[in-house]
Design a protein around this motif. Structure first.
Motif, PDB file in Angstrom:
ATOM      1  N   GLN A  87       0.817  -1.209   0.000  1.00 31.80           N
ATOM      2  CA  GLN A  87       0.000   0.000   0.000  1.00 31.80           C
ATOM      3  C   GLN A  87       0.857   1.268   0.000  1.00 31.80           C
ATOM      4  OE1 GLN A  87      -3.230   0.174  -0.477  1.00 31.80           O
ATOM      5  NE2 GLN A  87      -3.431  -2.048  -0.568  1.00 31.80           N
ATOM      6  N   ILE A  88       2.179   1.111   0.201  1.00 34.27           N
ATOM      7  CA  ILE A  88       3.078   2.265   0.066  1.00 34.27           C
ATOM      8  C   ILE A  88       2.899   2.884  -1.313  1.00 34.27           C
ATOM      9  CG2 ILE A  88       5.508   2.947  -0.194  1.00 34.27           C
ATOM     10  CD1 ILE A  88       6.240   1.027   1.975  1.00 34.27           C
ATOM     11  N   ARG A  90       0.342   3.209  -2.910  1.00 29.18           N
ATOM     12  CA  ARG A  90      -0.907   3.978  -2.992  1.00 29.18           C
ATOM     13  C   ARG A  90      -0.953   5.067  -1.919  1.00 29.18           C
ATOM     14  NH1 ARG A  90      -5.711  -0.161  -2.804  1.00 29.18           N
ATOM     15  NH2 ARG A  90      -6.882   1.787  -3.096  1.00 29.18           N
ATOM     16  N   GLU A  92       0.196   4.812   1.462  1.00 32.38           N
ATOM     17  CA  GLU A  92       0.158   4.479   2.892  1.00 32.38           C
ATOM     18  C   GLU A  92       1.434   4.983   3.567  1.00 32.38           C
ATOM     19  OE1 GLU A  92      -1.277   0.731   5.384  1.00 32.38           O
ATOM     20  OE2 GLU A  92       0.591   0.289   4.330  1.00 32.38           O
ATOM     21  N   PRO A  93       1.332   5.594   4.732  1.00 33.74           N
ATOM     22  CA  PRO A  93       2.521   6.104   5.421  1.00 33.74           C
ATOM     23  C   PRO A  93       3.521   4.998   5.734  1.00 33.74           C
ATOM     24  CG  PRO A  93       0.520   6.996   6.399  1.00 33.74           C
ATOM     25  CD  PRO A  93       0.089   5.917   5.439  1.00 33.74           C
ATOM     26  N   ASP A  96       2.911   3.186   9.051  1.00 33.51           N
ATOM     27  CA  ASP A  96       1.923   2.114   9.095  1.00 33.51           C
ATOM     28  C   ASP A  96       2.494   0.828   8.504  1.00 33.51           C
ATOM     29  OD1 ASP A  96       0.251   3.976  10.195  1.00 33.51           O
ATOM     30  OD2 ASP A  96      -1.015   4.219   8.422  1.00 33.51           O
ATOM     31  N   THR A  97       3.206   0.951   7.399  1.00 37.33           N
ATOM     32  CA  THR A  97       3.814  -0.220   6.776  1.00 37.33           C
ATOM     33  C   THR A  97       4.805  -0.880   7.729  1.00 37.33           C
ATOM     34  OG1 THR A  97       3.575   0.719   4.556  1.00 37.33           O
ATOM     35  CG2 THR A  97       5.218  -1.018   4.831  1.00 37.33           C
TER      36      THR A  97
END
Length: 323
Positions: A87-88, A90, A92-93, A96-97
């Motif tokens: 999701q990075i 797209r 995502e911080p 969070d990853t």
């Protein structure tokens, strides 16, 4: 065999400057022991049940294969993760990853354009993060280089390495590993392609502990005079492809060719981290010649990666010799 002096369990590897002289020496020793075991047909399942998350923002041959094969040979499992798999990609911080992956895997390896990304990932990860390449550093490559030099020359301390070309991430990490092992490193680059002055100062300060001299010399032939190791890298690093023509023009005088190698010690070796562009930064006669050790460097990436993985994931006070 127990070893309590050095324990790297859970420690990030972002740059070799974060590691002590003893820790760098330890990793090189573990890599050499592991390579000997491998050559003798011995195996180890020390990472059985362990998983490595491998984040790649750009393409790789040696990094992906060496880490993935290394985990397999140690009994573990590696997951290849491209931006489209995470999701990075797209938005995502990184925080969070890092937190999520830490719940799934035992270590995270990342190859990314920005060193800031690696630092942010490590700041929020509860498992060790390994820098497999950023715009500022390439520590795993430098360790493999040091192992190769040690094999070919029998030592590191007191040797002289000259790096010719773009003062990039490879040059930065060569200065770091030289400072940590007592190997003198000279960087020869034209105006506008010099190493980062802050990293240079850091390396010079670190070198005071081992006696390593880290210096600059703009003239490549003067820099190479009497050198034990001559090293170069591509003239256009990832992220600068649109400047390739300019880099080729600016760095022409810094090509490693037979004339430049003749200025080095007659027993000098030639090194390149690969991939190489023959007849740009190095001539075919040099990289394919008898002084070249580029494939030994590439092979040693595997043994160094295994030493790093075993040390930061499952050290438990045991060395390769005691597995």
């Amino acid at each position: 065999m127990q070893s309590t002096a050095v324990n790297l369990t859970g420690k990030h590897l972002l740059t070799l400057f974060d590691y002590s002289v003893e820790e760098v020496t330890y990793l090189l020793s573990e890599a050499a022991k592991g390579k000997k075991m491998f050559q003798n047909g011995e195996s180890s399942s020390v990472l059985k049940g362990k998983s490595l998350g491998m984040i790649f923002e750009n393409a790789s041959t040696r990094t992906r294969v060496s880490f993935e094969v290394g985990m397999t040979q140690l009994g573990g499992h590696a997951l290849f993760l491209s931006p489209k798999d995470l999701q990075i990609g797209r938005g995502e911080p990184i925080k969070d990853t890092a937190n999520v992956l830490s719940r799934y895997v035992d270590a995270i390896m990342i190859r990314t354009n920005s060193h800031q990304t690696v630092e942010e990932l490590a700041a929020h990860s509860s498992v060790p993060v390994i820098n497999a390449l950023t715009d500022a550093y390439h520590p795993c490559q430098a360790l493999a280089d040091a192992l190769t030099i040690q094999e070919k020359k029998g030592k590191l301390a007191g040797l002289s390495l000259v790096y010719v070309g773009d003062g990039n991430n490879v040059a930065h990490s060569l200065m770091a590993v030289g400072a940590k092992t007592g190997m003198n490193v000279t960087i020869s680059s034209p105006n506008g392609y010099e190493v980062d002055p802050i990293i240079l100062k850091h390396a010079q300060d670190a070198g005071k502990q081992t006696g390593a001299v880290i210096s600059l010399q703009a003239d490549p032939h003067l820099a190479a005079k009497g050198a034990d190791i001559v090293y170069t890298d591509v003239w256009t690093s990832m992220g600068y492809e649109n400047e390739q023509s300019k880099h080729i023009q600016d760095l022409q005088a810094y090509q490693v060719n037979d004339e430049l190698m003749a200025a080095a010690h007659k027993q000098a070796i030639f090194m390149h981290c690969l991939p190489a562009h023959r007849d740009e930064e190095v001539t075919g006669s040099v990289i394919d010649g008898t002084q070249s050790v580029v494939y030994d460097q590439a092979e040693n990436r595997l043994h160094v990666q295994k030493a790093i993985l075993r040390s930061v994931i499952a050290h438990n006070g045991i060395t390769f010799g005691g597995l």
